[in-house]
Design an enzyme around this catalytic site. Structure first.
Site, PDB file in Angstrom:
ATOM      1  N   HIS A 475     -14.006 -26.935  -5.931  1.00 64.23           N
ATOM      2  CA  HIS A 475     -15.250 -27.139  -6.679  1.00 64.23           C
ATOM      3  C   HIS A 475     -15.056 -26.724  -8.143  1.00 64.23           C
ATOM      4  CE1 HIS A 475     -19.775 -27.077  -7.082  1.00 64.23           C
ATOM      5  NE2 HIS A 475     -19.434 -26.288  -8.084  1.00 64.23           N
ATOM      6  N   GLU A 476     -14.551 -25.524  -8.356  1.00 64.63           N
ATOM      7  CA  GLU A 476     -14.391 -25.032  -9.732  1.00 64.63           C
ATOM      8  C   GLU A 476     -13.363 -25.859 -10.493  1.00 64.63           C
ATOM      9  OE1 GLU A 476     -16.665 -23.330 -10.793  1.00 64.63           O
ATOM     10  OE2 GLU A 476     -17.460 -22.629  -8.885  1.00 64.63           O
ATOM     11  N   HIS A 479     -15.069 -28.831 -12.066  1.00 69.83           N
ATOM     12  CA  HIS A 479     -15.657 -28.523 -13.380  1.00 69.83           C
ATOM     13  C   HIS A 479     -14.548 -28.426 -14.428  1.00 69.83           C
ATOM     14  CE1 HIS A 479     -19.734 -27.902 -12.067  1.00 69.83           C
ATOM     15  NE2 HIS A 479     -19.435 -26.896 -11.274  1.00 69.83           N
TER      16      HIS A 479
HETATM   17 ZN   LIG Z   1     -20.637 -25.967  -9.789  1.00 72.49          ZN
END
Ligand SMILES: [Zn+2]
Length: 700
Positions: A475-476, A479
């Site tokens: 997830h990170e 980003h």
């Molecule tokens: Zn997030």
């Protein structure tokens, strides 16, 4: 030389001391103030480059120095650093608030847009300019006289009320304690009991201290066999900061005031409701569209949710002798059913995910799909366990294997004292064709809080990650890739800058999907002792458990989101907040909540966070990420979703363009159509339940 003033290269993380903060921020703020004065004077022409040279250079420098301080405050907290941070935070905030509503600067940007050079601006610059003008308007730059003064008062009063709201929630949470006997904690995991015993001992008591903080409260609700204790804790939790608790922490008045102030602010800006203001910079186009989206989602998830609840009731009755399933039984019964049905533990799964293997697998995926290479690099760090990497790409037209630097990132994986919990991506600097002609490459911080490697029999064992940890890491990185792979050269719209709030989780949630692909996981896993990959059969059980009770979870999120939207879209409803909450509950909820449930009183996301009239963003972005992922499913061959062609299209149409165009345009460029809700429903196992419903209308 003060290391915070040296912004030529990477931050001097190892050299920065608390005593550097106040002098550096003081100097950079003074420079930024001078720049603001110059930019708004006749000395600087109403020209994009001229303004950027004066103002962007000064504010970016301030932003980078303050970013380094905030980052260290989050990952390497000391009392001295925290004091320096707290001392300077209001000064930095004040400057940005003032600049954001500066009438002279607003007029200057308006002149740029109206001027002869505007037609020659690149599309990215035009978008950055449009965003800037929009934000000035929303910050009250167009208001004059009494209205302007009232707007400023409302801003201050709202900040203060939001702060009090959070403090009440925190205090109400902190003040509650239940001292349990060991017998009362039957079923609760040992690590939770040890922590509870230590907490009691710290107060010279021999029992077990249970609090309303999540790691203490939730395991008792989830595993505790003592029903009376579950009820006590549940009641205390859902009445926090309400009129049913200590009047000193009652948020009722603050909620009314906050909603009323937001509506007044909206009125001053010329909008019918605060919800409309909130949606201006977002991807969703109207309150009506968001409401229809949420109602539609609730309708489609309803059958599944009702099945989930019936199943829980049946299991509670037949297996646990609970004939009247109550709100405080749900987590407990659900956990028992899950255990019985899927029979695996986090502990078992994590033996297969060693950190080096997972990281290596993640890097391979990124390298393959996005046509880059990742290799270790050198930089000053704030802790010996922090690593630093560079991302490169084959230089255009290169025959000699020459590589071009794309971006760099720090990776801080392990929990330790003085580091804020959670996981996040943060910008160190953005991609920018600087006014002096240099191209600045982006740099990111990727921070997680995984358990560090431990020594076993004198040997350092690699860190073991739970499947949740692996998902968080992906997830990170989503980003991070959005920030690092951007090709936009205007700092205001490069990477995640300028991306609509309700679309910003697209790339991050997108990456999570890899963690549920067998073809990916088998290369990502190796048992810490035997080296064997994750067994297929264990993976199948994990996959089956993934969508366990997704119907109930969906309608619950919709209930929160719809309540939030209605409270901000219906001026006057602050007089009767509970009525709105009850109406929404009747409309969408499947699990009846007890009449004393006051979840709004501790709903900090919407009253004290950035999610007011924006809580729907979670589900909205999930629709986008699920639909983007389905393009990879469609182009999979031989069981592999790693299709380079699809990866290239995704990179070029979504990741590289950042905020330089609307999220809808980027999505359509990738998918060739508007987003559809079907992929999300399918991924969560909810599609069958809604197959007979009308086709997707009103999806974002
Ligand atoms: Zn997030």
């Amino acid at each position: 030389m003060n290391p915070l003033l040296d912004t030529a290269g990477l931050p001097k993380f190892a050299d920065i001391r608390p005593e550097h903060v106040t002098p550096a921020i003081g100097e950079l703020l003074a420079n930024a103030n001078d720049a603001l004065d110059r930019a708004t004077s006749d000395a600087v022409a109403a020209d994009y480059d001229a303004l950027s040279t004066v103002l962007d250079v000064a504010t970016e420098r301030l932003g980078r120095a303050w970013g380094a301080v905030s980052h260290l405050n989050a990952v390497a907290d000391t009392p001295a650093l925290r004091a320096a941070y707290t001392e300077n935070l209001p000064k930095v905030t004040e400057f940005h608030t003032r600049m954001g509503a500066d009438e002279r600067l607003f007029a200057k940007y308006q002149a740029v847009q109206a001027g002869p050079g505007a037609a020659r601006l690149s599309a990215a610059r035009r978008k950055a300019l449009t965003n800037a003008l929009r934000d000035f308007v929303l910050s009250g730059a167009e208001l004059r006289g009494a209205a302007k003064q009232r707007f400023a008062e409302l801003q201050d009063a709202q900040a203060e009320a939001a702060q009090s709201f959070s403090e009440h929630v925190l205090d109400a949470t902190d003040r509650f304690a239940y001292f349990a006997t060991e017998a009362e904690l039957d079923g609760v995991p040992d690590d939770v009991k040890s922590a509870a015993r230590a907490a009691a001992q710290a107060e010279d008591r021999s029992s077990f201290k249970i609090t309303l903080h999540f790691p203490s409260y939730f395991p008792v609700l989830q595993y505790g066999r003592n029903r009376a204790l579950r009820e006590t804790l549940y009641r205390a939790h859902v009445t926090r900061a309400s009129e049913l608790g200590d009047p000193a922490h009652d948020n009722s008045t603050l909620m009314r005031e906050l909603l009323a102030m937001r509506q007044e602010e909206a009125q001053l800006l010329g909008f019918a409701s605060y919800a409309e203001v909130s949606l201006v910079p977002k991807m969703a186009t109207s309150v009506q569209q968001v409401r229809a989206f949420l109602v539609d989602l609730a309708r489609r998830a309803r059958a599944g949710a009702e099945r989930d609840l019936a199943e829980l009731r049946e299991f509670a009755r037949t297996e646990l002798a609970l004939d009247d399933l109550q709100a405080w039984d749900l987590a407990f019964v659900s956990e028992r059913l899950k255990e019985q049905r899927y029979a695996f533990s986090d502990q078992e799964v994590k033996q297969y995910f060693t950190e080096p293997k997972v990281l290596d697998g993640l890097f391979r995926i990124i390298e393959t799909l996005f046509e880059v290479t990742i290799r270790p690099d050198e930089a000053q760090v704030w802790h010996p366990s922090v690593r630093f990497y560079r991302i490169e790409r084959a230089s255009a037209g290169a025959v000699d294997g020459a590589r071009t630097l794309v971006g760099q990132f720090y990776l801080d994986l392990y929990a330790r004292p003085g580091k804020r919990p959670g996981a996040w991506m943060d910008e160190v600097r953005g991609r920018w064709a600087r006014p002096d002609g240099r191209l600045q490459t982006p740099v990111a911080n990727l921070v997680c809080n995984f358990a560090a490697p431990v020594e076993v029999d004198g040997k350092l064992r690699p860190a073991l990650l739970t499947h949740d940890d692996v998902t968080t890491l992906f997830h990170e990185f989503g980003h991070g890739l959005h920030h690092l792979l951007t090709q936009v050269e205007d700092i205001g719209v490069a990477g995640i800058s300028g991306v609509e709030w309700d679309a910003v989780e697209l790339p991050s949630q997108f990456m999570e999907n890899f963690c549920w692909e067998w073809d990916v996981l088998k290369h990502l896993s190796a048992h810490v002792d035997s080296g064997e990959p994750l067994p297929r059969e264990l993976f199948e059980r994990m996959l089956a458990a993934k969508n366990f009770h997704s119907g109930l979870a969906t309608v619950r999120q919709v209930e929160f989101a719809l309540t939030d939207m209605r409270l901000h879209a219906e001026p006057g409803c602050e007089a009767d907040i509970q009525r709105v909450a009850d109406e929404v509950r009747r409309e969408v909820a499947v699990v009846p909540a007890p009449p004393f449930n006051r979840f709004l009183h501790s709903f900090s996301h919407i009253f004290a966070g950035g999610y007011s009239a924006g809580y729907y963003s979670y589900k909205w972005a999930e629709v986008l990420s699920a639909d983007a992922w389905s393009a990879f499913e469609e182009s999979a061959h031989n069981g592999s979703v790693l299709n380079v062609e699809t990866g290239r299209r995704y990179r070029q149409s979504v990741l590289e363009v950042g905020g330089s165009r609307s999220a809808m345009d980027s999505f359509k460029a990738f998918r060739g159509r508007e987003p559809s809700i079907d992929a999300l429903l399918r991924h969560q196992g909810l599609l069958a339940a809604s197959a007979t419903s009308a086709s997707a209308a009103n999806v974002p």
